[in-house]
Design an enzyme around this catalytic site. Structure first.
Site, PDB file in Angstrom:
ATOM      1  N   TRP A 160      42.553  59.005  26.512  1.00  0.00           N
ATOM      2  CA  TRP A 160      42.924  60.318  27.071  1.00  0.00           C
ATOM      3  C   TRP A 160      42.964  61.415  26.009  1.00  0.00           C
ATOM      4  CZ3 TRP A 160      46.939  61.891  24.205  1.00  0.00           C
ATOM      5  CH2 TRP A 160      47.705  60.896  23.597  1.00  0.00           C
ATOM      6  N   ARG A 169      30.398  61.152  23.420  1.00  0.00           N
ATOM      7  CA  ARG A 169      30.027  60.341  22.249  1.00  0.00           C
ATOM      8  C   ARG A 169      29.480  58.974  22.677  1.00  0.00           C
ATOM      9  NH1 ARG A 169      34.525  59.823  17.516  1.00  0.00           N
ATOM     10  NH2 ARG A 169      35.022  57.848  18.507  1.00  0.00           N
ATOM     11  N   LYS A 184      34.673  54.502  32.573  1.00  0.00           N
ATOM     12  CA  LYS A 184      36.055  54.442  33.054  1.00  0.00           C
ATOM     13  C   LYS A 184      36.945  55.264  32.124  1.00  0.00           C
ATOM     14  CE  LYS A 184      39.504  52.049  32.286  1.00  0.00           C
ATOM     15  NZ  LYS A 184      40.372  53.255  32.337  1.00  0.00           N
ATOM     16  N   PRO A 185      37.334  56.461  32.560  1.00  0.00           N
ATOM     17  CA  PRO A 185      38.232  57.268  31.714  1.00  0.00           C
ATOM     18  C   PRO A 185      39.663  56.752  31.798  1.00  0.00           C
ATOM     19  CG  PRO A 185      37.808  58.407  33.782  1.00  0.00           C
ATOM     20  CD  PRO A 185      36.986  57.140  33.827  1.00  0.00           C
ATOM     21  N   ALA A 186      40.508  57.245  30.918  1.00  0.00           N
ATOM     22  CA  ALA A 186      41.921  56.859  30.930  1.00  0.00           C
ATOM     23  C   ALA A 186      42.591  57.435  32.175  1.00  0.00           C
ATOM     24  CB  ALA A 186      42.604  57.378  29.672  1.00  0.00           C
ATOM     25  N   SER A 239      43.280  51.792  21.892  1.00  0.00           N
ATOM     26  CA  SER A 239      44.175  51.142  20.928  1.00  0.00           C
ATOM     27  C   SER A 239      43.614  49.785  20.486  1.00  0.00           C
ATOM     28  CB  SER A 239      45.547  50.955  21.564  1.00  0.00           C
ATOM     29  OG  SER A 239      45.420  50.160  22.719  1.00  0.00           O
ATOM     30  N   GLU A 260      35.979  51.376  18.995  1.00  0.00           N
ATOM     31  CA  GLU A 260      36.537  52.477  18.186  1.00  0.00           C
ATOM     32  C   GLU A 260      38.035  52.420  18.411  1.00  0.00           C
ATOM     33  OE1 GLU A 260      34.907  54.362  16.156  1.00  0.00           O
ATOM     34  OE2 GLU A 260      32.831  54.031  16.728  1.00  0.00           O
ATOM     35  N   ARG A 288      46.451  68.557  14.348  1.00  0.00           N
ATOM     36  CA  ARG A 288      45.403  68.711  15.362  1.00  0.00           C
ATOM     37  C   ARG A 288      45.712  67.772  16.529  1.00  0.00           C
ATOM     38  NH1 ARG A 288      39.480  66.916  15.800  1.00  0.00           N
ATOM     39  NH2 ARG A 288      40.228  65.176  14.577  1.00  0.00           N
ATOM     40  N   CYS A 294      43.113  59.415  16.513  1.00  0.00           N
ATOM     41  CA  CYS A 294      42.946  58.180  15.732  1.00  0.00           C
ATOM     42  C   CYS A 294      42.745  58.541  14.261  1.00  0.00           C
ATOM     43  CB  CYS A 294      41.762  57.397  16.253  1.00  0.00           C
ATOM     44  SG  CYS A 294      40.257  58.391  16.314  1.00  0.00           S
ATOM     45  N   GLU A 391      50.948  53.495  14.206  1.00  0.00           N
ATOM     46  CA  GLU A 391      50.222  54.741  14.483  1.00  0.00           C
ATOM     47  C   GLU A 391      51.241  55.696  15.122  1.00  0.00           C
ATOM     48  OE1 GLU A 391      46.973  54.015  17.179  1.00  0.00           O
ATOM     49  OE2 GLU A 391      45.729  55.467  16.167  1.00  0.00           O
ATOM     50  N   SER A 451      35.026  64.616  11.618  1.00  0.00           N
ATOM     51  CA  SER A 451      34.191  64.306  12.788  1.00  0.00           C
ATOM     52  C   SER A 451      32.998  65.256  12.896  1.00  0.00           C
ATOM     53  CB  SER A 451      35.028  64.423  14.059  1.00  0.00           C
ATOM     54  OG  SER A 451      36.099  63.512  13.992  1.00  0.00           O
TER      55      SER A 451
HETATM   56  P1  NAD Z   1      44.687  52.597  25.311  1.00  0.00           P
HETATM   57  O1  NAD Z   1      44.146  51.440  24.544  1.00  0.00           O
HETATM   58  O2  NAD Z   1      45.995  52.448  25.977  1.00  0.00           O
HETATM   59  O3  NAD Z   1      43.673  52.988  26.486  1.00  0.00           O
HETATM   60  C1  NAD Z   1      42.312  53.247  26.218  1.00  0.00           C
HETATM   61  C2  NAD Z   1      41.514  52.962  27.471  1.00  0.00           C
HETATM   62  O4  NAD Z   1      41.644  51.582  27.777  1.00  0.00           O
HETATM   63  C3  NAD Z   1      41.987  53.709  28.708  1.00  0.00           C
HETATM   64  O5  NAD Z   1      40.853  54.064  29.469  1.00  0.00           O
HETATM   65  C4  NAD Z   1      42.811  52.682  29.447  1.00  0.00           C
HETATM   66  O6  NAD Z   1      42.834  52.885  30.841  1.00  0.00           O
HETATM   67  C5  NAD Z   1      42.045  51.415  29.127  1.00  0.00           C
HETATM   68  N1  NAD Z   1      42.817  50.185  29.234  1.00  0.00           N
HETATM   69  C6  NAD Z   1      44.131  49.986  28.987  1.00  0.00           C
HETATM   70  N2  NAD Z   1      44.449  48.699  29.215  1.00  0.00           N
HETATM   71  C7  NAD Z   1      43.304  48.080  29.603  1.00  0.00           C
HETATM   72  C8  NAD Z   1      42.970  46.734  29.969  1.00  0.00           C
HETATM   73  N3  NAD Z   1      43.875  45.774  29.987  1.00  0.00           N
HETATM   74  N4  NAD Z   1      41.695  46.464  30.292  1.00  0.00           N
HETATM   75  C9  NAD Z   1      40.758  47.428  30.272  1.00  0.00           C
HETATM   76  N5  NAD Z   1      40.999  48.706  29.929  1.00  0.00           N
HETATM   77  C10 NAD Z   1      42.260  49.015  29.606  1.00  0.00           C
HETATM   78  O7  NAD Z   1      44.619  53.838  24.336  1.00  0.00           O
HETATM   79  P2  NAD Z   1      45.040  55.338  24.624  1.00  0.00           P
HETATM   80  O8  NAD Z   1      46.519  55.426  24.616  1.00  0.00           O
HETATM   81  O9  NAD Z   1      44.299  55.877  25.809  1.00  0.00           O
HETATM   82  O10 NAD Z   1      44.429  56.066  23.338  1.00  0.00           O
HETATM   83  C11 NAD Z   1      45.088  56.068  22.128  1.00  0.00           C
HETATM   84  C12 NAD Z   1      44.494  55.027  21.207  1.00  0.00           C
HETATM   85  O11 NAD Z   1      43.097  55.216  21.099  1.00  0.00           O
HETATM   86  C13 NAD Z   1      45.038  55.135  19.795  1.00  0.00           C
HETATM   87  O12 NAD Z   1      45.278  53.858  19.286  1.00  0.00           O
HETATM   88  C14 NAD Z   1      43.893  55.821  19.046  1.00  0.00           C
HETATM   89  O13 NAD Z   1      43.869  55.594  17.669  1.00  0.00           O
HETATM   90  C15 NAD Z   1      42.714  55.240  19.726  1.00  0.00           C
HETATM   91  N6  NAD Z   1      41.535  56.086  19.542  1.00  0.00           N
HETATM   92  C16 NAD Z   1      40.554  55.669  18.709  1.00  0.00           C
HETATM   93  C17 NAD Z   1      39.451  56.479  18.482  1.00  0.00           C
HETATM   94  C18 NAD Z   1      38.354  56.052  17.542  1.00  0.00           C
HETATM   95  O14 NAD Z   1      37.293  56.667  17.604  1.00  0.00           O
HETATM   96  N7  NAD Z   1      38.543  55.053  16.687  1.00  0.00           N
HETATM   97  C19 NAD Z   1      39.355  57.712  19.124  1.00  0.00           C
HETATM   98  C20 NAD Z   1      40.372  58.110  19.980  1.00  0.00           C
HETATM   99  C21 NAD Z   1      41.464  57.280  20.190  1.00  0.00           C
END
Ligand code: NAD
Length: 490
Positions: A160, A169, A184-186, A239, A260, A288, A294, A391, A451
């Site tokens: 999200w 990307r 599948k978005p968040a 995550s 990622e 930011r 991340c 984090e 980035s």
């Molecule tokens: P999250 O892992 O909770 O969710 C990410 C996505 O995974 C969402 O679409 C969510 O719906 C989905 N998801 C959650 N549980 C799932 C499951 N059991 N099966 C399948 N999909 C599932 O992460 P978040 O809170 O949305 O984002 C924050 C995290 O993302 C932080 O850890 C951040 O560092 C990381 N992040 C990394 C990058 C990168 O490029 N390395 C970029 C942005 C964010």
């Protein structure tokens, strides 16, 4: 306050699943509420997909794949280019949508439109540059032909925090390579992805090439997709914990994956740094996206000789940051995404203070409407504090002093993560040593943001696998075939 522009924008946005070129409700009619984190109010209801809807999306992506893979690369690139032009025209609208659904200040949301749009342009250009190889084998007994092929229907899962850029990307290189996708978005911020799907439709993308599934139950919806033999690639941003779960599921069919994941970026300031540059960069690297990146600097590791100066300059800047809804003028600290994020920031600050850290500014929970946490600075943070190993994902800047270059490197590398590091020094040789010694996939040397669509974004260690952006990005969606054929003879 919701303005008329916001209401119009939200009403015009489809609330359905996008499957096979049609917008439709979830099979069982369920809906998912999207909130504005600055007010806590529901801003839109969207379809809440179940596993049967996900299967329909995979059916569409699988059926559309042969046609899209056979579409000339130039045509695929032109669809992306048209989408880039449309996005640029609608910059204000998309920026506002992001601010409404996840809270970032409008000026930053505009920056994300520019950054996220570049992936459409870059991969539109890369589509026509996928190349193979041809040559005699070393024994002289045959010819080797190396060709690149789209990997197939892909499942793309996004977080999200950068709802536009994380979508483009992945989608742009996949489409450029000739792949079809289920996206599948968040659940916390699905609206921008819906907007992008509509934009791609308008740019001329054939039905079924991009499908969007929004759901409040990502686990049960995702697992059958990952285990479906027609899906050939999983690209996940989120995550590290969820990434590991998905990697385990993907291992069953040895599915191609890009991951990622999370970060714990060190921001190292040496005594020979230009402190003005370091302080400016620290404000960007930390605040930011309200610290929810991340790539956010998580640990400020500062030479003891300059740490007091650094702390007082940073504190002065932080005290000047204004907190509020991202649509308000001059706001740079919007709300965090939800209550859990606020509780986490609060807990990490309390833990550090209990262990002996000095609270320089901020640190007071805010009790009004919305999920806000103030910009906070902690100095003299003990190395065993939880804030240095988790984090933070919030506007909290934690400073640890060091006494030697070796100690700085040791602290910086003392983490399972390895996404990005930031280093501040005016010494060229020290800068080069840090490139060699810091265990991260990316580094900002005297800059606080790295980035770029033309650069390979990605991490070492538990921060992930694969790269997004740059010439590398399209190869995540291509597979190599080597063919041997006899010499033609005389
Ligand atoms: P999250 O892992 O909770 O969710 C990410 C996505 O995974 C969402 O679409 C969510 O719906 C989905 N998801 C959650 N549980 C799932 C499951 N059991 N099966 C399948 N999909 C599932 O992460 P978040 O809170 O949305 O984002 C924050 C995290 O993302 C932080 O850890 C951040 O560092 C990381 N992040 C990394 C990058 C990168 O490029 N390395 C970029 C942005 C964010």
């Amino acid at each position: 306050m919701t303005t008329e522009a916001e209401t119009t924008l939200l009403q015009a946005l489809p609330g359905g699943l996008f499957i096979d070129g049609r917008w439709r409700a979830a099979g069982d009619g369920r809906q998912l509420a999207v909130h504005d984190p600055a007010t806590g109010r529901v801003v839109k209801l969207v379809a809440d997909a179940g596993p049967a809807d996900a299967r329909a999306a995979v059916d569409a992506a699988a059926a559309a794949f042969p046609g899209w893979a056979a579409t000339p690369a130039r045509e695929r690139g032109e669809v992306l280019r048209r989408a880039f032009d449309l996005l640029r025209e609608r910059r204000e609208e998309v920026a506002l949508l992001m601010t409404i659904e996840m809270g970032k200040p409008l000026a930053e949301a505009r920056g994300e439109v520019d950054y996220g749009g570049e992936f459409l342009r870059w991969f539109g250009e890369e589509a026509v540059r996928v190349q193979g190889r041809y040559g005699a084998n070393p024994e002289g007994s045959g010819r080797m032909i190396v060709t690149q092929h789209p990997v197939g229907p892909c499942y793309l899962v996004t977080p999200w925090n950068f709802p536009l850029a994380m979508t483009t990307r992945k989608v742009a290189p996949a489409l450029a390579a000739g792949c079809t996708v289920v996206l599948k978005p968040a659940e916390l911020a699905p609206l921008t992805t819906i907007y992008v799907a509509r934009l791609l439709e308008e740019a001329g993308l054939p039905p079924g090439v991009v499908n969007v599934v929004t759901t409040s139950t990502p686990g049960p919806v995702s697992e059958p997709i990952i285990r479906d033999a027609r899906v050939r690639k999983l690209s996940f941003t989120g995550s590290t914990g969820v990434g590991r779960t998905l990697l385990a599921q993907a291992s069953e069919r040895v599915l191609r994956t890009s991951m990622e994941l999370g970060g714990n970026a060190p921001f190292v300031v040496f005594d020979d740094a230009d402190l003005d540059t370091a302080v400016d960069a620290a404000m960007v690297a930390k605040f930011r996206n309200i610290g929810q990146a991340c790539t956010a600097a998580n640990r400020f590791i500062v030479d003891r000789k300059v740490v007091d100066d650094f702390v007082s300059r940073i504190a002065e800047r932080v005290r000047g940051l204004s907190m509020g809804r991202g649509t308000e003028d001059g706001v740079s600290i919007g709300p965090l995404i939800d209550d859990r994020a606020v509780a986490k920031a609060d807990h990490l600050v309390s833990d550090a203070v209990a262990r002996g850290a000095r609270l320089v500014t901020g640190g007071q929970r805010y009790d009004g409407e919305g999920t806000f946490y103030p910009a906070t600075v902690l100095a003299d943070v003990p190395v065993d504090s939880e804030i240095l190993s988790s984090e933070i994902f919030g506007p909290v800047l934690a400073i640890v002093p060091f006494d030697s270059e070796d100690e700085a490197v040791k602290i910086a590398n003392d983490t399972d993560y390895g996404l990005v590091s930031y280093v501040f020094t005016e010494s060229l040789s020290r800068g080069h040593r840090m490139i060699d010694r810091l265990e991260t996939g990316m580094m900002g040397l005297n800059v606080g943001a790295v980035s770029n669509a033309a650069a390979p974004f990605g991490g070492w260690k538990m921060s992930g696998l694969g790269r997004e952006g740059g010439p590398e990005g399209i190869h995540e969606y291509l597979q190599t075939k080597y063919t041997l054929t006899p010499d033609p003879g005389a």
